[in-house]
Design a protein around this motif. Structure first.
Motif, PDB file in Angstrom:
ATOM      1  N   VAL A 196     -39.624 -49.329 -19.059  1.00 54.65           N
ATOM      2  CA  VAL A 196     -41.026 -49.699 -19.318  1.00 54.65           C
ATOM      3  C   VAL A 196     -41.063 -51.151 -19.822  1.00 54.65           C
ATOM      4  CG1 VAL A 196     -43.011 -49.314 -20.837  1.00 54.65           C
ATOM      5  CG2 VAL A 196     -41.889 -47.354 -19.753  1.00 54.65           C
ATOM      6  N   ALA A 197     -40.155 -51.461 -20.770  1.00 55.62           N
ATOM      7  CA  ALA A 197     -40.149 -52.810 -21.354  1.00 55.62           C
ATOM      8  C   ALA A 197     -39.811 -53.867 -20.310  1.00 55.62           C
ATOM      9  CB  ALA A 197     -39.163 -52.850 -22.520  1.00 55.62           C
ATOM     10  N   LYS A 206     -47.480 -57.435 -24.090  1.00 54.59           N
ATOM     11  CA  LYS A 206     -46.875 -57.123 -25.399  1.00 54.59           C
ATOM     12  C   LYS A 206     -46.557 -55.624 -25.461  1.00 54.59           C
ATOM     13  CE  LYS A 206     -48.562 -57.274 -30.183  1.00 54.59           C
ATOM     14  NZ  LYS A 206     -47.523 -57.790 -31.023  1.00 54.59           N
ATOM     15  N   THR A 207     -45.355 -55.300 -25.953  1.00 54.66           N
ATOM     16  CA  THR A 207     -44.905 -53.896 -25.907  1.00 54.66           C
ATOM     17  C   THR A 207     -44.197 -53.478 -27.194  1.00 54.66           C
ATOM     18  OG1 THR A 207     -44.665 -53.997 -23.520  1.00 54.66           O
ATOM     19  CG2 THR A 207     -43.404 -52.284 -24.627  1.00 54.66           C
ATOM     20  N   LEU A 208     -44.560 -52.295 -27.627  1.00 57.23           N
ATOM     21  CA  LEU A 208     -43.973 -51.711 -28.830  1.00 57.23           C
ATOM     22  C   LEU A 208     -43.214 -50.454 -28.408  1.00 57.23           C
ATOM     23  CD1 LEU A 208     -44.547 -52.658 -31.750  1.00 57.23           C
ATOM     24  CD2 LEU A 208     -46.250 -50.831 -31.896  1.00 57.23           C
ATOM     25  N   VAL A 209     -42.001 -50.300 -28.936  1.00 58.23           N
ATOM     26  CA  VAL A 209     -41.258 -49.043 -28.685  1.00 58.23           C
ATOM     27  C   VAL A 209     -40.841 -48.466 -30.023  1.00 58.23           C
ATOM     28  CG1 VAL A 209     -40.398 -49.711 -26.398  1.00 58.23           C
ATOM     29  CG2 VAL A 209     -39.038 -50.271 -28.434  1.00 58.23           C
ATOM     30  N   VAL A 229     -31.911 -56.090 -32.297  1.00 63.47           N
ATOM     31  CA  VAL A 229     -33.249 -56.504 -31.845  1.00 63.47           C
ATOM     32  C   VAL A 229     -33.310 -58.026 -31.936  1.00 63.47           C
ATOM     33  CG1 VAL A 229     -35.740 -56.261 -32.200  1.00 63.47           C
ATOM     34  CG2 VAL A 229     -34.223 -54.350 -32.754  1.00 63.47           C
ATOM     35  N   GLY A 230     -33.559 -58.670 -30.817  1.00 66.31           N
ATOM     36  CA  GLY A 230     -33.595 -60.132 -30.797  1.00 66.31           C
ATOM     37  C   GLY A 230     -32.267 -60.731 -31.236  1.00 66.31           C
ATOM     38  N   LEU A 247     -37.359 -57.128 -27.090  1.00 69.72           N
ATOM     39  CA  LEU A 247     -36.223 -57.711 -27.812  1.00 69.72           C
ATOM     40  C   LEU A 247     -35.090 -56.725 -28.091  1.00 69.72           C
ATOM     41  CD1 LEU A 247     -38.167 -59.855 -30.487  1.00 69.72           C
ATOM     42  CD2 LEU A 247     -37.248 -60.580 -28.275  1.00 69.72           C
ATOM     43  N   VAL A 248     -35.312 -55.443 -27.754  1.00 72.09           N
ATOM     44  CA  VAL A 248     -34.323 -54.403 -28.100  1.00 72.09           C
ATOM     45  C   VAL A 248     -33.136 -54.426 -27.133  1.00 72.09           C
ATOM     46  CG1 VAL A 248     -33.967 -51.897 -28.231  1.00 72.09           C
ATOM     47  CG2 VAL A 248     -36.076 -52.914 -29.145  1.00 72.09           C
TER      48      VAL A 248
END
Ligand code: NAD
Ligand code: FES
Length: 287
Positions: A196-197, A206-209, A229-230, A247-248
């Motif tokens: 998905v990302a 913009k995406t949140l997991v 992350v990043g 960033l994951v």
């Protein structure tokens, strides 16, 4: 001790437990989780709080029976006790009016998605929901998600309900229809969140997991839940569990999640020897 109000199946190997935990019910916010220790000397199980009722002091948890501890917890009955519940833990979700939020839940990941999507709806966002599962009987919380969504689409891998395909196909369809979400929230298997990302990154969304690495203390002390992350090490229990999906390092997380698979299998084998009547349930596929 925390009294179980009910503990019932909602899909194959998926249980919904309501338990009395007044202090957690009063304080929790969307995105928070608890560590559940079902019995003395038991394993610590991290579970997102799906819902709560501060008036009667209860919280709702949804869990998949995957290992010895969750199978044991799944055998508990109404009126019995949970030994310890620690929480609320983790950073609550940052909720504001973004505009259009696409909420994507894969399998049992629909459970942690629900409180976040509900919070986004209450903040005035237009919520478009995609629910995905391997087959119809594994779709959970459809009605609850429908009630808080402006649009809801169900996709199953085998086409037994809704459209046939993965949640990424559903997202592709939305993008092709011209939808430009202000935010995507994706929760489910790590591989699902990875793809998905990838898609949202290519489309500049913009995406949140929400990550679910192995956790032990849940308070930032043991390091078990470290994720990258990043390019930086973060502890999911205190820095997350939600992170910027672009960033994951998903491959690192997938490797870490496999670390104890052999021990988990041995533990389940021992459990099944004590409960031979459960063997086919434990080692069987979805019905
Ligand atoms: P599953 O494997 O049946 O997958 C659910 C859906 O995810 C599929 O129907 C599909 O639409 C999508 N999906 C799976 N692989 C994909 C891929 N490669 N590309 C695109 N989409 C894909 O899910 P399940 O068995 O219900 O889930 C179990 C997993 O979810 C466990 O690994 C569990 O640890 C994880 N989980 C994560 C969270 C979290 O907070 N992130 C919470 C609960 C469970
Ligand atoms: Fe121990 Fe996060 S679970 S540091």
């Amino acid at each position: 001790m925390y009294k179980i109000i009910f503990n019932r199946p909602i899909a194959y190997k998926v249980k919904h437990m309501r338990v009395k935990a007044p202090f957690v019910a009063w304080k929790r916010k969307p995105g928070n989780f608890v560590i559940v220790i079902s019995e003395e000397n038991g394993e610590r199980i991290p579970l997102t709080i799906v819902d709560s009722n501060p008036n009667d002091g209860t919280i709702d948890l949804i869990y998949q029976e995957v290992g010895t501890s969750t199978y044991r917890m799944g055998r508990k009955k109404e009126g019995e006790d949970i030994y310890r519940i620690v929480g609320p833990l983790g950073k609550p979700t940052h909720i504001e009016k973004f505009g259009t939020v696409v909420a994507i839940g894969g399998g049992v990941g629909i459970a942690p998605l629900f409180p976040i999507a509900k919070g986004m709806m209450e903040a005035g966002n237009r919520v478009v929901t995609i629910l995905g599962a391997r087959t119809k009987k594994l779709i959970i919380l459809e009605k609850e998600m429908r009630d808080i969504s402006d649009d809801l689409r169900v996709w199953t891998d085998d086409g037994s309900y809704g459209k046939k395909g993965l949640v990424t196909h559903a997202l592709q369809e939305l993008i092709e229809e011209g939808l430009r979400p202000d935010l995507v929230i994706a929760i489910g298997p790590t591989i699902m969140m990875k793809f998905v990302a990838k898609m949202t990154k290519e489309n500049g969304i913009k995406t949140l997991v929400s990550l679910n690495p192995i956790m032990v203390d849940g308070t930032g002390m043991c390091g078990a839940c470290r994720v990258i992350v990043g390019g930086k090490v973060k502890f999911a229990c205190v820095d997350g569990p939600e992170f910027d999906g672009h960033l994951v390092d998903y491959d690192n997380l997938i490797l870490r999640l496999k670390a104890y698979r052999e021990y988990e299998r041995e533990s389940l084998e021992r459990f099944a020897r004590f409960y031979p009547q459960l063997r086919s349930y434990i080692f069987g596929g979805e019905k």
